[in-house]
Design a protein around this motif. Sequence first.
Motif, short mmCIF file in Angstrom:
data_model
loop_
_atom_site.label_atom_id
_atom_site.label_comp_id
_atom_site.label_asym_id
_atom_site.label_seq_id
_atom_site.Cartn_x
_atom_site.Cartn_y
_atom_site.Cartn_z
N LEU A 59 -3.60 -3.62 11.03
CA LEU A 59 -3.71 -2.54 10.04
C LEU A 59 -2.41 -1.74 9.88
CD1 LEU A 59 -7.34 -1.16 10.41
CD2 LEU A 59 -6.38 -2.53 8.56
N PRO A 60 -1.68 -1.42 10.97
CA PRO A 60 -0.43 -0.69 10.76
C PRO A 60 0.58 -1.45 9.89
CG PRO A 60 -1.11 -0.51 13.05
CD PRO A 60 -2.02 -1.51 12.39
N ALA A 61 0.62 -2.76 10.01
CA ALA A 61 1.53 -3.56 9.19
C ALA A 61 1.06 -3.58 7.74
CB ALA A 61 1.65 -4.98 9.73
N ILE A 62 -0.26 -3.66 7.53
CA ILE A 62 -0.79 -3.60 6.17
C ILE A 62 -0.50 -2.23 5.57
CG2 ILE A 62 -2.87 -3.71 4.73
CD1 ILE A 62 -4.02 -5.70 6.79
N ARG A 63 -0.65 -1.19 6.38
CA ARG A 63 -0.35 0.17 5.91
C ARG A 63 1.12 0.27 5.50
NH1 ARG A 63 -0.76 2.93 10.33
NH2 ARG A 63 -3.02 2.96 10.26
N ARG A 64 2.01 -0.29 6.33
CA ARG A 64 3.44 -0.25 6.01
C ARG A 64 3.72 -1.00 4.72
NH1 ARG A 64 7.50 2.44 5.07
NH2 ARG A 64 9.49 1.40 5.33
N TYR A 65 3.13 -2.16 4.57
CA TYR A 65 3.31 -2.94 3.35
C TYR A 65 2.81 -2.13 2.14
CZ TYR A 65 2.97 -6.81 0.05
OH TYR A 65 3.10 -7.63 -1.06
N THR A 66 1.68 -1.49 2.29
CA THR A 66 1.12 -0.66 1.22
C THR A 66 2.08 0.47 0.87
OG1 THR A 66 -1.12 -1.15 1.98
CG2 THR A 66 -0.87 0.76 0.55
N GLU A 67 2.62 1.12 1.88
CA GLU A 67 3.58 2.21 1.65
C GLU A 67 4.78 1.70 0.86
OE1 GLU A 67 4.41 3.40 5.65
OE2 GLU A 67 2.58 4.60 5.82
N LEU A 68 5.27 0.52 1.21
CA LEU A 68 6.42 -0.05 0.52
C LEU A 68 6.09 -0.37 -0.94
CD1 LEU A 68 7.70 -2.38 3.37
CD2 LEU A 68 8.83 -0.29 2.52
N VAL A 69 4.90 -0.90 -1.16
CA VAL A 69 4.48 -1.20 -2.54
C VAL A 69 4.37 0.10 -3.32
CG1 VAL A 69 2.56 -2.05 -3.94
CG2 VAL A 69 3.37 -3.38 -1.98
N ARG A 70 3.77 1.11 -2.71
CA ARG A 70 3.64 2.41 -3.37
C ARG A 70 4.99 3.01 -3.72
NH1 ARG A 70 0.60 5.12 0.72
NH2 ARG A 70 -1.31 3.95 0.69
N ALA A 71 5.98 2.79 -2.84
CA ALA A 71 7.32 3.35 -3.06
C ALA A 71 8.01 2.69 -4.26
CB ALA A 71 8.16 3.19 -1.80
N GLY A 72 7.55 1.50 -4.63
CA GLY A 72 8.07 0.85 -5.83
C GLY A 72 9.35 0.08 -5.60
N GLY A 73 10.12 -0.05 -6.68
CA GLY A 73 11.35 -0.82 -6.66
C GLY A 73 12.31 -0.33 -5.59
N GLY A 74 13.09 -1.27 -5.09
CA GLY A 74 14.05 -0.94 -4.05
C GLY A 74 13.54 -1.23 -2.66
N THR A 75 12.24 -1.57 -2.54
CA THR A 75 11.67 -1.86 -1.22
C THR A 75 11.37 -3.35 -1.05
OG1 THR A 75 9.40 -1.49 -1.97
CG2 THR A 75 10.60 0.43 -1.10
N GLU A 76 11.77 -4.16 -2.02
CA GLU A 76 11.43 -5.57 -1.99
C GLU A 76 11.99 -6.28 -0.76
OE1 GLU A 76 11.28 -4.14 -6.18
OE2 GLU A 76 12.81 -4.02 -4.61
N ALA A 77 13.21 -5.94 -0.36
CA ALA A 77 13.81 -6.60 0.80
C ALA A 77 13.00 -6.32 2.07
CB ALA A 77 15.26 -6.16 0.99
N GLU A 78 12.56 -5.08 2.23
CA GLU A 78 11.76 -4.73 3.41
C GLU A 78 10.38 -5.38 3.36
OE1 GLU A 78 10.54 -0.82 6.08
OE2 GLU A 78 11.82 -0.55 4.32
N ARG A 79 9.80 -5.47 2.16
CA ARG A 79 8.52 -6.16 2.01
C ARG A 79 8.67 -7.62 2.39
NH1 ARG A 79 6.57 -4.51 -4.00
NH2 ARG A 79 7.99 -2.76 -4.10
N LEU A 80 9.77 -8.22 1.95
CA LEU A 80 10.02 -9.63 2.25
C LEU A 80 10.15 -9.86 3.75
CD1 LEU A 80 10.58 -12.50 1.26
CD2 LEU A 80 12.99 -11.83 0.99
N VAL A 81 10.86 -8.98 4.43
CA VAL A 81 11.01 -9.10 5.89
C VAL A 81 9.64 -9.01 6.56
CG1 VAL A 81 11.88 -7.91 7.95
CG2 VAL A 81 13.39 -8.28 5.99
N LEU A 82 8.86 -8.05 6.16
CA LEU A 82 7.52 -7.86 6.74
C LEU A 82 6.66 -9.11 6.53
CD1 LEU A 82 5.59 -4.58 6.61
CD2 LEU A 82 4.38 -6.68 6.19
#
Length: 145
Positions: free
Chosen positions: A68-91
């Motif tokens: 769940l913490p990783a899903i939460r982090r992924y959700t936060e990154l999606v919510r933050a929008g553009g510019g977080t794609e690289a971190e989403r990809l790493v996750l």
Amino acid sequence: MSEVVPGLSIGEVAERTGLSVHTLRTYEREGILANPVRRDPGGRRIYHEDDVDWLTVSVILRGSGMPLPAIRRYTELVRAGGGTEAERLVLLREHRERVVDQMDQLRKCLDLINFKVGMYEDALDQLASRPPPVPPPPGDRQGRP
């Protein structure tokens, strides 16, 4: 007159996603939903198709073993929008590697289980193909009259 807010009730979303109402509330509390849950004038939760779509992604990620913490982090990154794609990809790449490792381990487990099933099937086939034992003649116990 109260305003009618179109959408889905928590029960309808539970039915469509396979999640319990309790789990939906937990996901909301844990920050797993991509959008804040809207409420109708009576305070009841109202969900929309995009919520169901996001929950479907979350269910799949959770089912694949993502914590769940990783899903939460992924959700936060999606919510933050553009510019977080690289971190989403790493996750997601890290999680993919864990899933591949799990699949390899499960393949090894399945190989062992298939081997054991084969052994028992062969053993039972051999027992079934043997002629039944011949009982000793009446009055003849261990070769004594």
